[in-house]
Write a protein that holds these residues in place. Sequence first.
Motif, PDB file in Angstrom:
ATOM      1  N   TYR A  23     -43.702  39.035 -30.713  1.00 54.88           N
ATOM      2  CA  TYR A  23     -42.064  38.859 -31.228  1.00 54.88           C
ATOM      3  C   TYR A  23     -41.515  37.743 -30.922  1.00 54.88           C
ATOM      4  O   TYR A  23     -41.584  37.175 -29.487  1.00 54.88           O
ATOM      5  N   LEU A  24     -40.830  37.070 -31.756  1.00 55.94           N
ATOM      6  CA  LEU A  24     -39.855  35.769 -31.345  1.00 55.94           C
ATOM      7  C   LEU A  24     -38.502  36.553 -30.779  1.00 55.94           C
ATOM      8  O   LEU A  24     -38.260  37.611 -31.409  1.00 55.94           O
ATOM      9  N   VAL A  25     -38.073  36.163 -29.762  1.00 55.79           N
ATOM     10  CA  VAL A  25     -36.995  36.614 -29.210  1.00 55.79           C
ATOM     11  C   VAL A  25     -35.810  35.901 -29.125  1.00 55.79           C
ATOM     12  O   VAL A  25     -35.883  34.814 -28.427  1.00 55.79           O
ATOM     13  N   GLU A  26     -34.761  36.149 -29.914  1.00 57.49           N
ATOM     14  CA  GLU A  26     -33.406  35.388 -30.031  1.00 57.49           C
ATOM     15  C   GLU A  26     -32.672  35.778 -29.030  1.00 57.49           C
ATOM     16  O   GLU A  26     -32.104  37.090 -29.433  1.00 57.49           O
ATOM     17  N   ILE A  27     -31.982  35.210 -28.164  1.00 54.79           N
ATOM     18  CA  ILE A  27     -31.042  35.672 -27.172  1.00 54.79           C
ATOM     19  C   ILE A  27     -29.700  35.385 -27.748  1.00 54.79           C
ATOM     20  O   ILE A  27     -29.380  33.902 -28.039  1.00 54.79           O
ATOM     21  N   LEU A  28     -28.800  36.030 -28.248  1.00 58.39           N
ATOM     22  CA  LEU A  28     -27.600  35.683 -29.019  1.00 58.39           C
ATOM     23  C   LEU A  28     -26.268  35.902 -28.386  1.00 58.39           C
ATOM     24  O   LEU A  28     -25.618  35.166 -28.816  1.00 58.39           O
ATOM     25  N   THR A  29     -26.060  36.543 -27.150  1.00 58.08           N
ATOM     26  CA  THR A  29     -25.032  36.884 -26.437  1.00 58.08           C
ATOM     27  C   THR A  29     -25.193  36.951 -24.860  1.00 58.08           C
ATOM     28  O   THR A  29     -26.416  36.809 -24.543  1.00 58.08           O
ATOM     29  N   GLN A  30     -23.952  37.168 -24.236  1.00 57.13           N
ATOM     30  CA  GLN A  30     -24.116  37.050 -22.728  1.00 57.13           C
ATOM     31  C   GLN A  30     -24.763  38.211 -22.450  1.00 57.13           C
ATOM     32  O   GLN A  30     -25.694  38.195 -21.452  1.00 57.13           O
ATOM     33  N   LYS A  31     -24.674  39.351 -22.973  1.00 60.39           N
ATOM     34  CA  LYS A  31     -25.204  40.574 -22.657  1.00 60.39           C
ATOM     35  C   LYS A  31     -26.814  40.463 -23.075  1.00 60.39           C
ATOM     36  O   LYS A  31     -27.608  41.046 -22.307  1.00 60.39           O
ATOM     37  N   GLY A  32     -27.109  39.700 -24.036  1.00 54.63           N
ATOM     38  CA  GLY A  32     -28.650  39.356 -24.156  1.00 54.63           C
ATOM     39  C   GLY A  32     -29.254  38.449 -23.325  1.00 54.63           C
ATOM     40  O   GLY A  32     -30.317  38.705 -22.703  1.00 54.63           O
ATOM     41  N   GLU A  33     -28.454  37.680 -22.788  1.00 61.68           N
ATOM     42  CA  GLU A  33     -28.943  36.852 -21.932  1.00 61.68           C
ATOM     43  C   GLU A  33     -29.210  37.554 -20.401  1.00 61.68           C
ATOM     44  O   GLU A  33     -30.212  37.210 -20.047  1.00 61.68           O
ATOM     45  N   ALA A  34     -28.200  38.395 -19.964  1.00 61.64           N
ATOM     46  CA  ALA A  34     -28.403  39.034 -18.783  1.00 61.64           C
ATOM     47  C   ALA A  34     -29.508  39.870 -18.989  1.00 61.64           C
ATOM     48  O   ALA A  34     -30.332  40.072 -17.963  1.00 61.64           O
TER      49      ALA A  34
END
Lengths: 284, 346
Positions: free
Chosen positions: B167-178
Amino acid sequence: MNAKNESGGNIYRPYMMRVVDIRDEAPGVRTLRLEFLDEAQAAAFRFEAGQFGLYSIFGEGECAFCIASPPTRRGYIECTFREAGRVTRALMRVEIGETIGFRGPYGNVFPVDEWRGRNLLFVAGGIALPPMRCVIWNCLDRREEFGDVTIVYGARTVDDLVYKHELKEWAERPDVNLITTVDPGGETPDWRGKVGFVPTVLDQAGVSPDNAVAVVCGPPIMIKFTIPVLEKAGFAPQNIYTTLENRMKCGLGKCGRCNVGAVYVCKEGPVFRLDELRALPDEY
Amino acid sequence: MQTRGISKKNFDRLPEVLARAGRTVIAPVRNGEVVAFAAVGPDTAICLDEINTRLSLKEFFFPRTEPLLTFRRTENGIEMSDPAPTQGETIVIGARGCDAAALPALDALFNWDFRDEAYNRRRENTTVISIACNDCDACCFCTSVGGSPHNTAGSDIMLSETRDGGYLVEILTQKGEALADELADLLSEAPGEALPYAEVPVKFDAQKVRRALEENFDSPLWAELARTCLSCGCCTYVCPNCHCFDMQDEAGKSGGARIRMWDSCQFPLFTKHTSGHNPRPTQASRWRQRIQHKFNYYPQKFDCVSCVGCGRCIRLCPVGIDISEHLARIENEAPERPADHPNDNY
């Protein structure tokens, strides 16, 4: 809790209120006078004429009614209800000294300050006098600020008229013109008021639209036939107010029940001017 | 926005790697014919090959029933308490973009003026990893309501299946970054190439529908469209956007709770007054309310349609009502505003 909760907290948590007085108004219709258990809450509580609340019996549920007492009488609120379902049946069983829940005040208000210097016409039918009693007493408590005050109130029968003691008081006041009526067949031998439906009696009263605002509240059928009478008399839609009694649960613009058009009656209402009402779908 | 990759093998380890005390991981799981969101553990197979789950993600933020407050009857009277949070930190894996996109629309409702604490707590505690769609069915219509098979609205991380099965993983928000930081060992810097996204046909123009709805509150179309509707409310229960609820007390001798539960504008009692007057006495008026509310009133009030085109109401309607077909008919067949429109008078 209550009002605006910018700081968070449970918006569904009611105040605890003690029942300090009970009055029977008509068959199956009762008024409760409520005081806050918590003195700090009592001191901080503010509302304006036209607003409503959710009254609750724990274990039975909540019911929405307008606050029937005026904001000019501090220290307590009153609600008047007709026994009709589970919650109102439980409210009927409450005794003086017991506690019930109350959330509010919710909704918008009658623009009483804007009415200063104007003549006021209140038209109510049946159990719809309670939502109007608040604004009537609010104006009567500030009587010198307004012109003529006329109240037209009708019920099915003499027995069904609510606030009988206050009707008597209003009838005796020289600065209030009270017209009461009962539906044909609802009169008693000693009835001194009119006999006829509210729209007819209003029409015959020949009310003047000059410098006047009209407030109308009643069953949908009464409102439907009263509005044309007011317009025929010359009242502009901007000078006619009503308060909608849509079914409500949350009072907070969330549960969706009172939605009409793009408004939630519990938030943008319950008070609407006729011109505002006409911008809504005919679905209330 | 950062992009990473994750192999299929590492993806399958997510429930195990994410497992932590006090944390719940939710993902689509197959149970017979039904694929539904459920709590998953290291041994649970996540099912991502279904067009969509039977029910939406809504209930993890706005449960079907929940206590709003609890009370006990004591010698000194009623003692109230706020219910303890029922949901701690939660990670959703494999929601479709449409389900995630319903969350910002619900946020608007649960936060205008009065903030609904329980809803917001769940939103704050939940990280949503959604998955883009490579396939759709005849009921999908996300592209008609501003969405797409790769709609990132409401998602913290979005996955897209790649040609190598990862899977390609797109990190979209701060919660996603964490969360991506926590999973750094599983992620690669060089994602594979994403498979083509599904081509979801556009079935109606939401802007034109809104204008037609504004003009056609009284159209004879409503009675025709609602003719076969059973008023069962299924569409509202499976909808990721529908938010109407009822409140009831449930109690015994010692105490109880004031609870809220999903309700439906399709039920005749929903708006019935104590007096017996019902502002929406017919199914035509109730079906009109559902469509007007989603595609006209909600946009007026909250600046977004209250529909993400997931198609569940179409898939599950017992009489085969297709809301996208209705909207297309409203767009194309609703008459122009007549000169003596009833709303002009009352």
